[in-house]
Scaffold this motif. Structure first.
Motif, mmCIF file in Angstrom:
data_model
loop_
_atom_site.group_PDB
_atom_site.id
_atom_site.type_symbol
_atom_site.label_atom_id
_atom_site.label_comp_id
_atom_site.label_asym_id
_atom_site.label_seq_id
_atom_site.Cartn_x
_atom_site.Cartn_y
_atom_site.Cartn_z
ATOM 1 N N TYR A 154 4.397 -4.727 15.562
ATOM 2 C CA TYR A 154 5.080 -5.873 15.078
ATOM 3 C C TYR A 154 6.417 -6.129 15.976
ATOM 4 C CZ TYR A 154 6.621 -9.510 11.826
ATOM 5 O OH TYR A 154 7.044 -10.766 11.457
ATOM 6 N N THR A 155 6.802 -7.111 16.592
ATOM 7 C CA THR A 155 7.936 -7.206 17.393
ATOM 8 C C THR A 155 7.965 -8.835 17.724
ATOM 9 O OG1 THR A 155 8.757 -6.739 19.528
ATOM 10 C CG2 THR A 155 6.556 -7.035 19.612
ATOM 11 N N GLY A 175 0.878 -1.453 -0.021
ATOM 12 C CA GLY A 175 0.086 -0.095 0.118
ATOM 13 C C GLY A 175 0.906 1.336 -0.052
ATOM 14 N N SER A 176 2.030 1.152 0.649
ATOM 15 C CA SER A 176 2.866 2.297 0.308
ATOM 16 C C SER A 176 4.387 1.910 0.197
ATOM 17 C CB SER A 176 2.895 2.997 1.998
ATOM 18 O OG SER A 176 3.441 2.195 2.973
ATOM 19 N N ASP A 235 -5.362 -1.515 7.909
ATOM 20 C CA ASP A 235 -4.333 -0.965 7.495
ATOM 21 C C ASP A 235 -2.656 -1.235 7.883
ATOM 22 O OD1 ASP A 235 -2.262 1.033 6.698
ATOM 23 O OD2 ASP A 235 -3.690 2.190 5.813
ATOM 24 N N THR A 236 -1.869 -2.032 6.964
ATOM 25 C CA THR A 236 -0.893 -2.491 7.453
ATOM 26 C C THR A 236 0.092 -1.399 8.233
ATOM 27 O OG1 THR A 236 -0.972 -3.899 5.475
ATOM 28 C CG2 THR A 236 1.075 -3.890 6.487
ATOM 29 N N GLU A 237 0.163 -0.215 7.684
ATOM 30 C CA GLU A 237 0.931 0.639 8.409
ATOM 31 C C GLU A 237 0.616 0.793 9.879
ATOM 32 O OE1 GLU A 237 3.845 2.071 7.271
ATOM 33 O OE2 GLU A 237 3.391 0.547 5.681
ATOM 34 N N LYS A 295 6.914 -7.140 7.655
ATOM 35 C CA LYS A 295 6.244 -6.865 8.985
ATOM 36 C C LYS A 295 4.660 -6.901 8.592
ATOM 37 C CE LYS A 295 9.313 -3.937 11.431
ATOM 38 N NZ LYS A 295 9.719 -2.731 12.148
ATOM 39 N N ALA A 296 4.532 -7.535 7.678
ATOM 40 C CA ALA A 296 3.150 -7.751 6.975
ATOM 41 C C ALA A 296 2.505 -9.217 7.087
ATOM 42 C CB ALA A 296 3.063 -7.116 5.537
#
Ligand SMILES: O=C(O)CCC(=O)C(=O)O
Ligand SMILES: [Fe+2]
Length: 379
Positions: free
Chosen positions: A142-143, A9-10, A134-136, A38-39
């Motif tokens: 995410y860790t 998306g980005s 939204d993935t962002e 991270k997706a």
């Protein structure tokens, strides 16, 4: 080496893809590239992947096909909890059912458990909405730092497991010290708090029944703090283009005391019973309960922590929410070994004592490699 482009998306990511004609591939770099997106697996599927990348392919000795799926031959135990409050005779019957299922299957389903069905449905929707936002926004959680109370990633054992599983996971530690309301993701925070409260109540009730089923005082397991720690784990199993090559979750047993699982209508969870994989039917309104390793340990093998797995599926996503009763995140020195009241000359302790933290650390570092963590603690 081939590459696939993945656009979230980005940003466009370039992910190395194994060509099956190549005999070697750099697994570590592939895992890192996947991790860096991270997706998660959802990200790959959204990018239009039509083949399962090499990192996900199960080793040849892991039969992923559903060669002997059995539902008819064995009747998966279903326990109606409504009767426990009627009178002592009815309660005793339920306790007997719990004992029988915990000794033979290590798994059972509960109905009339007191959690309203709209809360269950809302929890499934909430889990789904976390993964589908939204993935962002999602990426900020995410860790791989397991000291955090709110964690999103794909495959906790990414770098140690023989094959990566076709699923992404998001979890929150909700007891004894939950994160503040603001620390929880906005998209699902209301239902996570509501659901955790319901699960804590049901957990207390189940630990009472389990204690009675072991012939102990009703409060024995509670007094040992078995119900003290709770994490709510929201799994997302995307549709898979080649489900015969990979697994949603590799064969494993759970590491805490008890797990309460809510699954949607898709199915795919299987339990190893009498050496056969048995499907756990998705029953609307029901919750799946399973004995986990530490309850097998303290019950000195009376109750069984049974291996299970999740198949990948062309249909998806499948959503499940697993609630683990465990204090793995608390650095407590409290020791757990076989309960003294259950031991005798004929029934000597089968395990050495351990802390929940030591057990969970061993389990996490080992990863879902198909072997049992419990064996390491056997005398
Ligand atoms: O998704 C499922 O049905 C099972 C999940 C599971 O086994 C786990 O979280 O330990
Ligand atoms: Fe599990």
């Amino acid at each position: 080496m081939k590459y696939i482009n993945y656009y979230n998306g980005s940003t466009t990511y370039r992910i190395k893809k194994m060509d099956t004609s190549e005999s070697k591939y750099d697994r570590k770099s592939e895992l890192e590239a996947f991790d860096d997106t991270k997706a998660g697996v959802k990200g790959l599927v959204d990018a239009g992947l039509s083949k399962v990348p090499q990192i996900f392919i199960s080793p040849p000795n892991t039969s992923t096909n559903n060669s002997n799926p059995t539902t008819g031959q064995f009747i998966f135990p279903v326990i109606d909890l409504e009767a426990i409050n009627y009178n002592q005779i009815n309660r005793k019957k339920v306790v007997e059912e719990v004992r029988d299922a915990s000794e033979t299957w290590g798994f059972f389903q509960v109905i009339n458990h007191g959690i309203p069905s709209d809360v269950l449905e809302e929890m499934i929707r909430g889990a789904r909405s976390f993964h589908e936002q939204d993935t962002e926004i999602k990426k900020q959680w995410y860790t791989r730092e397991f000291t955090k109370k709110v964690v999103y990633n794909s495959n906790f054992d990414l770098y140690s497991a023989p094959a990566t599983n076709w699923r992404d996971t998001f979890f929150c530690i909700m007891a004894p010290n939950p994160p503040s309301f603001e620390e929880l993701p906005q998209i699902c925070r209301d239902i996570i708090v509501k659901y955790s409260e319901e699960v804590k109540k049901l957990g207390r009730c189940l630990f009472e029944l389990l204690a009675e089923a072991l012939g102990l005082n009703t409060s024995h397991l509670k007094d040992m703090d078995c119900d003290k720690g709770l994490s709510v784990v929201c799994h997302y199993y995307p549709a898979c283009p080649e489900p015969e090559l990979t697994l949603g979750a590799s064969k494993h047993a759970d590491d805490g005391f008890l797990t309460l699982l809510l699954q949607d209508h898709i199915g795919g969870l299987q339990v190893l019973h009498n050496n056969r994989w048995v499907n756990v039917p998705p029953t609307p309104g029901a919750l799946v309960v399973n004995i986990a390793d530490l309850l097998q340990l303290i019950s000195n093998d009376k109750f069984k922590s049974v291996e299970h797995r999740v198949l990948a599926n062309r249909v998806g996503p499948r959503i499940s929410v697993a609630c683990f009763f465990s204090t793995f995140f608390l650095p407590s020195s409290r020791l757990y070994g076989p309960i003294k009241e259950l031991l005798s000359e004929e029934n000597p302790p089968e395990y050495r004592e351990t802390t929940v933290h030591e057990y969970a650390t061993y389990f996490t570092v080992k990863g879902l490699d198909g072997t049992s963590a419990l064996q390491h603690f056997r005398r």
